[in-house]
Scaffold this active site. Structure first.
Site, PDB file in Angstrom:
ATOM      1  N   ARG A   1       0.812  -1.220   0.000  1.00 48.30           N
ATOM      2  CA  ARG A   1       0.000   0.000   0.000  1.00 48.30           C
ATOM      3  C   ARG A   1       0.843   1.266   0.000  1.00 48.30           C
ATOM      4  O   ARG A   1       0.371   2.338  -0.351  1.00 48.30           O
ATOM      5  CB  ARG A   1      -0.893   0.038   1.241  1.00 48.30           C
ATOM      6  CG  ARG A   1      -1.892  -1.064   1.311  1.00 48.30           C
ATOM      7  CD  ARG A   1      -2.569  -1.043   2.653  1.00 48.30           C
ATOM      8  NE  ARG A   1      -3.465   0.088   2.762  1.00 48.30           N
ATOM      9  CZ  ARG A   1      -4.758   0.059   2.475  1.00 48.30           C
ATOM     10  NH1 ARG A   1      -5.296  -1.057   2.050  1.00 48.30           N
ATOM     11  NH2 ARG A   1      -5.510   1.114   2.617  1.00 48.30           N
TER      12      ARG A   1
ATOM     13  N   TRP B   1       2.971   6.247   2.584  1.00 47.52           N
ATOM     14  CA  TRP B   1       3.056   6.736   1.213  1.00 47.52           C
ATOM     15  C   TRP B   1       2.801   8.232   1.354  1.00 47.52           C
ATOM     16  O   TRP B   1       1.671   8.662   1.563  1.00 47.52           O
ATOM     17  CB  TRP B   1       2.018   6.053   0.335  1.00 47.52           C
ATOM     18  CG  TRP B   1       2.122   6.431  -1.105  1.00 47.52           C
ATOM     19  CD1 TRP B   1       2.906   5.840  -2.053  1.00 47.52           C
ATOM     20  CD2 TRP B   1       1.418   7.484  -1.776  1.00 47.52           C
ATOM     21  NE1 TRP B   1       2.731   6.474  -3.257  1.00 47.52           N
ATOM     22  CE2 TRP B   1       1.832   7.481  -3.126  1.00 47.52           C
ATOM     23  CE3 TRP B   1       0.486   8.438  -1.368  1.00 47.52           C
ATOM     24  CZ2 TRP B   1       1.343   8.389  -4.064  1.00 47.52           C
ATOM     25  CZ3 TRP B   1      -0.002   9.338  -2.307  1.00 47.52           C
ATOM     26  CH2 TRP B   1       0.432   9.304  -3.643  1.00 47.52           C
TER      27      TRP B   1
ATOM     28  N   GLU C   1       4.347   2.437 -15.491  1.00 46.13           N
ATOM     29  CA  GLU C   1       4.310   2.172 -14.048  1.00 46.13           C
ATOM     30  C   GLU C   1       5.508   1.382 -13.567  1.00 46.13           C
ATOM     31  O   GLU C   1       6.072   1.691 -12.524  1.00 46.13           O
ATOM     32  CB  GLU C   1       3.057   1.329 -13.699  1.00 46.13           C
ATOM     33  CG  GLU C   1       1.777   2.094 -13.612  1.00 46.13           C
ATOM     34  CD  GLU C   1       0.601   1.181 -13.276  1.00 46.13           C
ATOM     35  OE1 GLU C   1      -0.203   1.544 -12.431  1.00 46.13           O
ATOM     36  OE2 GLU C   1       0.476   0.084 -13.878  1.00 46.13           O
TER      37      GLU C   1
ATOM     38  N   HIS D   1      -2.540  13.107 -36.865  1.00 49.46           N
ATOM     39  CA  HIS D   1      -2.979  14.382 -36.291  1.00 49.46           C
ATOM     40  C   HIS D   1      -2.004  14.869 -35.231  1.00 49.46           C
ATOM     41  O   HIS D   1      -2.351  15.726 -34.419  1.00 49.46           O
ATOM     42  CB  HIS D   1      -4.385  14.240 -35.704  1.00 49.46           C
ATOM     43  CG  HIS D   1      -5.415  13.916 -36.742  1.00 49.46           C
ATOM     44  ND1 HIS D   1      -5.899  14.841 -37.628  1.00 49.46           N
ATOM     45  CD2 HIS D   1      -6.004  12.741 -37.073  1.00 49.46           C
ATOM     46  CE1 HIS D   1      -6.763  14.256 -38.445  1.00 49.46           C
ATOM     47  NE2 HIS D   1      -6.833  12.979 -38.130  1.00 49.46           N
TER      48      HIS D   1
HETATM   49  N1  HGA Z   1      -0.969  12.503   5.095  1.00 51.71           N
HETATM   50  C1  HGA Z   1      -0.162  11.572   5.808  1.00 51.71           C
HETATM   51  C2  HGA Z   1      -0.625  10.148   5.565  1.00 51.71           C
HETATM   52  C3  HGA Z   1      -0.485   9.818   4.107  1.00 51.71           C
HETATM   53  C4  HGA Z   1      -1.307   8.639   3.639  1.00 51.71           C
HETATM   54  O1  HGA Z   1      -2.292   8.224   4.210  1.00 51.71           O
HETATM   55  N2  HGA Z   1      -0.960   8.074   2.493  1.00 51.71           N
HETATM   56  O2  HGA Z   1      -1.714   7.059   1.990  1.00 51.71           O
HETATM   57  C5  HGA Z   1       1.310  11.716   5.470  1.00 51.71           C
HETATM   58  O3  HGA Z   1       1.687  12.320   4.471  1.00 51.71           O
HETATM   59  O4  HGA Z   1       2.122  11.227   6.247  1.00 51.71           O
END
Ligand code: HGA
Length: 608
Positions: A27, A74, A488, A504
């Site tokens: 995640r 993240w 990606e 085009h």
């Molecule tokens: N805003 C918080 C948590 C980020 C978040 O949930 N990312 O998925 C931060 O930047 O630490």
């Protein structure tokens, strides 16, 4: 996006939390941290990089305690540094982890600074922990202080909170970001995803929007956003679908690519007979199908590409108007909703923040009904939609979506045919389409047999900086998906165009260095596409053609040909996806990028 784990037990929770973080790493993975409460106070480790960096810190200095919270980040606000990694503290005794975005963090930060609070990070998150600390000055009960604080926050959050003198409970809450409670024997847990807790329990409670939960070793008490105690049902996880193991494969992505024949079968199972689509698959209310006059499809990323294919199918087979839009646009504009419009969302996780917001908006706009095509039965999207068609792909761990996409297409094909049947599709045509669907898993297996050849082709992309994908009709969204996959995981800049658009503009990019990946359908578009290929060849472009061998493109000079099985044209977008997945995978492996966890991306996009 970020992942949260929390635990209260009679044993040391450090190992449970670290294992949970590793399972959640898909995640978000720029930094991670753990805070553990023991009788000496709250101690913590944080580290930049993957969870292994945190494990290394535990190896040098273990933390031991029976209550703890943990986080894999993240970043949304502030760089991925140790100072910005969660947990965040107010003083030495109160720690918090957070998934989401606090939109009013700037005014809150100013207010807190005026009260003398010092900020140690650039995150929006840090305001929450100081607000709770501040609330505790007038409301010493941690649960109530958290409840009071949450009313001040705008935005999305899932949080976990521990305090040093609270040795028998911790608090968690959610609004806009996912959180599930894991129920154990004399131990209880929370996590962003049940996968994070499968090593300790198979019993889960899915929290609702606005829920605050108090977890002790023996009890889980849930309060709704009015502070009323609520009983929520416990669901038992089916362990047969715990696919968090890579098996013989080097990467999850490859394992998931190879699972496609099996999961497409699972997606078709019980939804079609020998001759018909079984409309009972939409639930008891399948009567809605005959009232549909329009379809609006809303999704993000790869799911959006699946929706684009469905537009061709729905307009072609059912003759109904269908529009497709990315959720982050849809949710912020005024939408005109024609009478009797089906609102259809697509999301692998069912937690995609923009798609959920679009659904919530759509529910106020007078749609006929809402249908979610989703891979996670317990997700918020499924719970909040009137109808659901599950894709049955099993857990997808690789960040780049593969089996989730092809099963979404399969579910969309079932849906398109079901709508078409109510709009005059003949019984013969329905039977023909259903027969084609039944052969889909076998064709996908055939497409996989090109793996060794594609691996060789991929070597030639290792030094490329750009690539151009072309398709026409349903192959255009597949070209978009192929180019997204290459971007990606291999970080090669790739664009996709409908082949008819070449002259085009994008033809200006074509020279001897530019690989052109052409998806050639075997239908009435074939000759038109062949002309587009001539235009590229005349400018010296390097052509990579994916087609069946009856297209007669296999012996052309200057073409690198990859054979795709010849199938009914309704199946072409699904079958043509397979070689493009393999191409991106092998290019990424040659380039040595992190296939399963590409930089800057996260699996489930739970923030805006
Ligand atoms: N805003 C918080 C948590 C980020 C978040 O949930 N990312 O998925 C931060 O930047 O630490």
């Amino acid at each position: 996006m970020c992942g949260i784990v929390g635990a209260i037990a009679r044993r040391n929770v450090a190992k449970i939390l670290l294992e949970g973080l590793s399972r959640l790493e898909y995640r978000g993975y720029d930094s991670s941290g753990v805070a553990i409460n023991n009788l000496d106070g709250v101690s913590s480790h944080r580290a930049v990089g993957k969870v292994q960096a945190l494990r290394d810190k535990f190896a040098v200095e273990p933390l031991d305690g029976k209550i703890g919270i943990a986080h894999t980040r993240w970043a949304t606000h502030g760089k991925p540094t140790e100072a910005n990694a969660h947990p965040h503290f107010s003083g030495d005794d109160l720690a918090l982890v957070h998934n989401g975005i606090i939109e009013n963090h700037e005014p809150l930060r100013r207010e807190l600074k005026a009260k003398g609070y010092e900020f140690k990070s650039e995150t929006d998150t840090e305001v929450i922990v100081h607000l709770i600390h501040d609330a505790l000055k007038t409301e010493p009960d941690l649960l109530k202080a958290v409840q009071n604080t949450l009313t001040k926050l705008h935005g999305a959050f899932a949080i976990g909170v521990v305090k040093n003198d609270e040795n028998d409970r911790f608090i968690a809450a959610r609004k806009g970001s996912p959180l599930v409670v894991g129920v154990g024997i004399e131990e209880n847990f929370v996590a962003s995803d049940q996968l994070a807790l499968l090593h300790v329990t198979d019993q889960f409670i899915f929290l609702e929007e606005g829920d605050v939960v108090e977890l002790t070793r023996d009890q889980v008490t849930i309060f709704d956003d009015n502070g009323e105690v609520q009983e929520r049902p416990i669901s038992v996880f089916n362990h047969n679908v715990d696919a968090t193991d890579k098996g013989e494969f080097r990467h999850y992505m490859m394992k998931e690519i190879y699972e496609q024949p099996k999961v497409i079968s699972a997606c078709l199972d019980g939804r079609i007979s020998e001759t018909k689509v079984l409309t009972s698959c939409f639930g008891a209310e399948s009567g809605f199908l005959k009232d549909i006059e329009n379809v609006h499809i809303v999704a993000c990323g790869t799911s959006y590409h699946a929706g684009m294919v469905a537009k061709y199918w729905i307009e072609d087979l059912a003759g109904l108007p269908c529009s497709v839009e990315v959720a982050s646009e849809y949710r912020y504009r005024k939408v005109a909703v024609p009478k009797n419009t089906l609102f259809l969302t697509l999301s692998q996780s069912g937690e995609t923040a923009d798609t959920l917001a679009a659904l919530r908006m759509a529910k106020e706009l007078g749609y006929l009904t809402t249908l979610a095509i989703c891979n996670v039965p317990s997700s918020t999207l499924v719970r909040e939609s009137a109808l659901t068609l599950l894709t049955n792909a099993g857990p997808e761990i690789g960040v780049a979506s593969t089996k989730a996409f092809t099963t979404q297409l399969t579910a969309l094909l079932i849906t398109s045919v079901a709508i078409a049947v109510e709009n005059g599709l003949s019984a013969e045509k329905e039977q023909e389409l259903v027969q084609a669907m039944r052969s889909l898993p076998a064709y996908v297996s055939d497409a996989l047999s090109q793996d060794a050849h594609i691996k060789v082709v991929a070597d030639r992309f290792a030094n490329k900086h750009n690539a151009l994908f072309l398709g026409r009709g349903t192959m255009f969204p597949i070209a978009l998906e192929g180019s997204l996959k290459l971007k990606e995981i291999s970080y090669i800049h790739a664009e996709a165009y409908p082949a008819g658009e070449l002259k085009h503009g994008p033809l200006a990019l074509v020279d001897e260095d530019m690989p052109i990946i052409a998806l050639v359908p075997h239908n009435d578009m074939l000759d038109k596409l062949k002309s587009n290929l001539q235009e590229v060849a005349a400018r010296g472009g390097e052509l990579y053609v994916f087609a069946d061998k009856d297209t007669d493109l296999n012996n052309e000079e200057n073409i690198t040909f990859t054979e795709v099985p010849k199938v009914d044209s309704i199946l072409e977008p699904i079958v043509h996806t397979i070689p493009l997945q393999l191409l991106s995978y092998h290019v990424a492996v040659v380039k040595g990028t992190d296939v399963d966890q590409p930089r800057n991306l996260a699996k489930s996009v739970t923030v805006e």
